[in-house]
Design an enzyme around this catalytic site. Structure first.
Site, PDB file in Angstrom:
ATOM      1  N   GLY A  36       0.877  -1.131   0.138  1.00 14.10           N
ATOM      2  CA  GLY A  36       0.214   0.075  -0.022  1.00 14.10           C
ATOM      3  C   GLY A  36       0.914   1.304  -0.111  1.00 14.10           C
ATOM      4  O   GLY A  36       2.006   1.322   0.543  1.00 14.10           O
ATOM      5  N   GLU A  48      28.181  -5.017  23.805  1.00 17.28           N
ATOM      6  CA  GLU A  48      26.937  -3.859  24.032  1.00 17.28           C
ATOM      7  C   GLU A  48      27.728  -2.483  23.992  1.00 17.28           C
ATOM      8  O   GLU A  48      28.368  -2.271  24.933  1.00 17.28           O
ATOM      9  CB  GLU A  48      25.960  -3.861  25.164  1.00 17.28           C
ATOM     10  CG  GLU A  48      25.140  -2.708  25.556  1.00 17.28           C
ATOM     11  CD  GLU A  48      24.233  -2.037  24.561  1.00 17.28           C
ATOM     12  OE1 GLU A  48      23.458  -2.929  23.819  1.00 17.28           O
ATOM     13  OE2 GLU A  48      24.398  -0.921  23.968  1.00 17.28           O
ATOM     14  N   VAL A 100      32.068  -2.118  18.511  1.00 15.76           N
ATOM     15  CA  VAL A 100      32.135  -2.971  17.358  1.00 15.76           C
ATOM     16  C   VAL A 100      32.773  -2.367  16.161  1.00 15.76           C
ATOM     17  O   VAL A 100      32.242  -1.410  15.834  1.00 15.76           O
ATOM     18  CB  VAL A 100      30.809  -3.864  17.021  1.00 15.76           C
ATOM     19  CG1 VAL A 100      31.141  -4.634  15.663  1.00 15.76           C
ATOM     20  CG2 VAL A 100      30.483  -4.854  18.233  1.00 15.76           C
ATOM     21  N   GLY A 156      18.824  -2.403  17.011  1.00 15.01           N
ATOM     22  CA  GLY A 156      17.534  -1.746  16.833  1.00 15.01           C
ATOM     23  C   GLY A 156      16.569  -1.929  15.759  1.00 15.01           C
ATOM     24  O   GLY A 156      16.936  -2.714  15.095  1.00 15.01           O
ATOM     25  N   HIS A 190      -1.573 -15.902  48.944  1.00 12.19           N
ATOM     26  CA  HIS A 190      -0.730 -16.719  49.690  1.00 12.19           C
ATOM     27  C   HIS A 190      -0.705 -18.137  49.204  1.00 12.19           C
ATOM     28  O   HIS A 190      -1.869 -18.565  49.233  1.00 12.19           O
ATOM     29  CB  HIS A 190      -0.490 -16.390  51.224  1.00 12.19           C
ATOM     30  CG  HIS A 190       0.645 -17.239  51.735  1.00 12.19           C
ATOM     31  ND1 HIS A 190       1.878 -16.755  51.483  1.00 12.19           N
ATOM     32  CD2 HIS A 190       0.879 -18.479  52.340  1.00 12.19           C
ATOM     33  CE1 HIS A 190       2.831 -17.721  52.187  1.00 12.19           C
ATOM     34  NE2 HIS A 190       2.071 -18.803  52.682  1.00 12.19           N
TER      35      HIS A 190
END
Ligand SMILES: Cc1cc2nc3c(=O)[nH]c(=O)nc-3n(C[C@H](O)[C@H](O)[C@H](O)COP(=O)(O)OP(=O)(O)OC[C@H]3O[C@@H](n4cnc5c(N)ncnc54)[C@H](O)[C@@H]3O)c2cc1C
Length: 493
Positions: A137, A230, A264, A298, A472
């Site tokens: 579309g 990371e 990296v 991401g 509980h």
């Protein structure tokens, strides 16, 4: 010319000539049949609106159903069972021998779950008389006399047009790649990794957001040697700092090599797999080799090739700017789900943004999405469930913050299920006791967080929650103890 809805295209059906069909003007045409788009379609039909849902994938459901939420959670459940089997003797289940993993059967089960839900979606489309249209579309520009035209190009190249008073853009997102890389059988995104033919011996995961840590958790359970690289100083960086710290500790305990502050530099293919060169947190160059690498850095919004350049729709860092009713700057054009700027890219955000947009179109009441009321769930082992402000965010907003923390070690049900790791952390406003944020890491955190969402939505206070009865023995009781901990009055710690 009217485009033929997908469910009408059955072999042997006779259609009248296109010229003889009066043009249908839909109330809403939705571009994209993921959780944002299909939810908007159903809600539109529930309001009595005439809805067309355009999707360019072979089957409805989008990223979430085919290569996102559902398949990953299916694999995580397999991983959980596998982890339990490793400790079967502890639970008094003896003589089960050495269990073996049938990876093909694992993938088959995952695929059958997807198929079941695709069929469910198809049923819902028929039930609600939604016109499902196959093809790509694209907006053709602003509305003409209040009617928008969406050009639809089918897989075979045939083009047709859909007319609608309102258009909702819900084209979703795709995995971002590192420059110069293409996904293949060694360099993986969330798509390829979900159908690899065997469990890799070693895996480097670049990126420690929810996608990166979930795959790390899955494959570590199945015995893969996992290395996380990371760039940011902590894993799951959108979570409260203490959650990131605890996940790192528990991942390391599970044998996952967690490297934060790692930049990296290069990813190269080798004869046996892949070699990743990076600079570590101390600025030292490092090299790591593995059989596969997962790129989880991401998601980019699919805003290209949907025709927004011919409209006033505005972009903000590659994503579409909307107001609180999900309206773009072009009258009659809305945007929902992963392509929207300023909201987390999550399925439940997509579906709720769809419901908001459709309520606005139907002239019905709605509540705009509030960023600080959106639960964030990461289905790793241990699980993470959070909602509201982190401790740092609350302080930055000027609150005088009071924190309560309760470790699962004091919870009887956690002992029963054999999982004592993690804690519940409550961030509250010292002045009025309002709960500002709840951050859980540990068993069933993704389920327990539902209570926290309701608490925030209803503006609950510590004093109220301290006297709210929790059954509980449940893992949810740890919430009660954490609310008590804010006043230094946890019972079980
Ligand atoms: C590995 C992974 C795990 C995840 N796990 C979770 C989770 O546990 N919980 C959670 O909340 N979120 C999770 N997410 C995020 C979630 O999948 C997305 O937030 C969600 O799918 C977004 O929904 P959407 O409808 O906006 O887009 P999508 O699901 O991407 O759907 C968009 C649809 O639009 C179609 N389309 C695109 N362009 C066009 C066009 N021009 N014409 C017609 N059709 C078009 C696409 O083919 C697709 O079918 C995960 C994501 C990944 C990658």
């Amino acid at each position: 010319m009217r485009c033929l809805p997908r469910q009408d295209k059955r072999p042997g059906m006779e259609f009248p000539l296109a010229e003889t069909i009066p043009t249908t003007i839909y109330d809403i045409a939705i571009i994209g049949g993921g959780p944002a788009g299909y939810t908007a379609a159903i809600r539109g039909a529930e309001y009595g609106l005439k809805v067309a849902l355009i999707d360019n994938a072979p089957r409805l459901g989008g990223t979430c159903l085919h290569v996102g939420c559902i398949p990953t959670k299916a694999l995580l459940f397999n991983a959980e069972i596998w982890d339990h089997l490793k400790h079967a003797a502890e639970f008094g289940i003896a003589s089960i021998g050495t269990p073996t993993l049938d990876w093909a059967a694992v993938l088959k089960r995952k695929d059958s779950i997807i198929t079941k839900h695709v069929k469910g979606l198809e049923f819902l489309m028929k039930k609600h008389k939604i016109a499902v249209i196959s093809g790509n579309g694209k907006l053709t520009g602003p509305a003409n006399a209040g009617v928008h035209t969406v050009e639809v190009t089918a897989a075979g190249g045939e083009a047709s047009q859909i007319k609608a008073k309102n258009v909702i853009l819900a084209s979703g997102s795709s995995a971002k790649m590192l420059p110069g890389l293409q996904p293949d059988s060694t360099v993986l995104t969330n798509i390829e990794i979900l159908s690899i033919d065997q469990v890799p011996k070693s895996l480097i995961v670049i990126g420690a957001g929810a996608v990166g840590v979930e795959f790390s958790s899955i494959f570590r359970s199945f015995g893969t040697e996992v290395t996380i690289l990371e760039f940011l100083p902590r894993v799951v960086p959108v979570e409260d700092e203490e959650i990131s710290k605890e996940l790192t500790r528990l991942f390391k305990k599970r044998g996952i090599d967690v490297n934060t502050g790692a930049k990296v530099e290069k990813v190269e293919k080798t004869a046996t797999g892949v070699k990743v060169s990076y600079t570590d947190a101390n600025g030292k160059p490092q090299v790591k080799e593995a059989e596969k690498v997962l790129i989880a850095v991401g998601r980019a919004g699919r805003t290209e090739n949907i025709g927004i350049e011919k409209t006033k729709v505005e972009l903000e860092r590659g994503l579409i700017k909307v107001n609180e009713a999900q309206e773009t700057a072009e009258p009659g054009i809305f945007a929902i789900g992963d392509i929207v700027s300023g909201l987390p890219q999550l399925a439940h955000v997509g579906s709720m943004s769809g419901m908001v947009a459709v309520a606005k179109i139907a002239g019905r009441p709605f509540r705009p999405l509030r960023r600080d009321r959106i639960p964030s769930c990461t289905y790793t082992e241990p699980q993470i469930g959070s909602v509201g402000l982190t401790e740092t965010q609350a302080k930055e907003k000027g609150y005088e913050v009071k924190v309560g923390k309760f470790p699962f070690a004091g919870n009887a049900k956690a002992t029963i299920v054999g999982n004592h790791d993690g804690f519940v952390k409550i961030v509250s406003d010292a002045k009025y006791g309002e709960i500002l944020g709840v951050h859980i890491i540990g068993p069933q955190a993704t389920e327990i967080v539902a209570e926290a969402v309701a608490v925030l939505e209803l503006e609950g206070t510590v004093d109220e929650l301290m006297f709210t009865i929790h059954a509980h023995p449940t893992l949810a009781e740890s919430m009660l103890d954490a609310f008590g901990a804010v006043q230094g009055m946890a019972i079980n710690a």
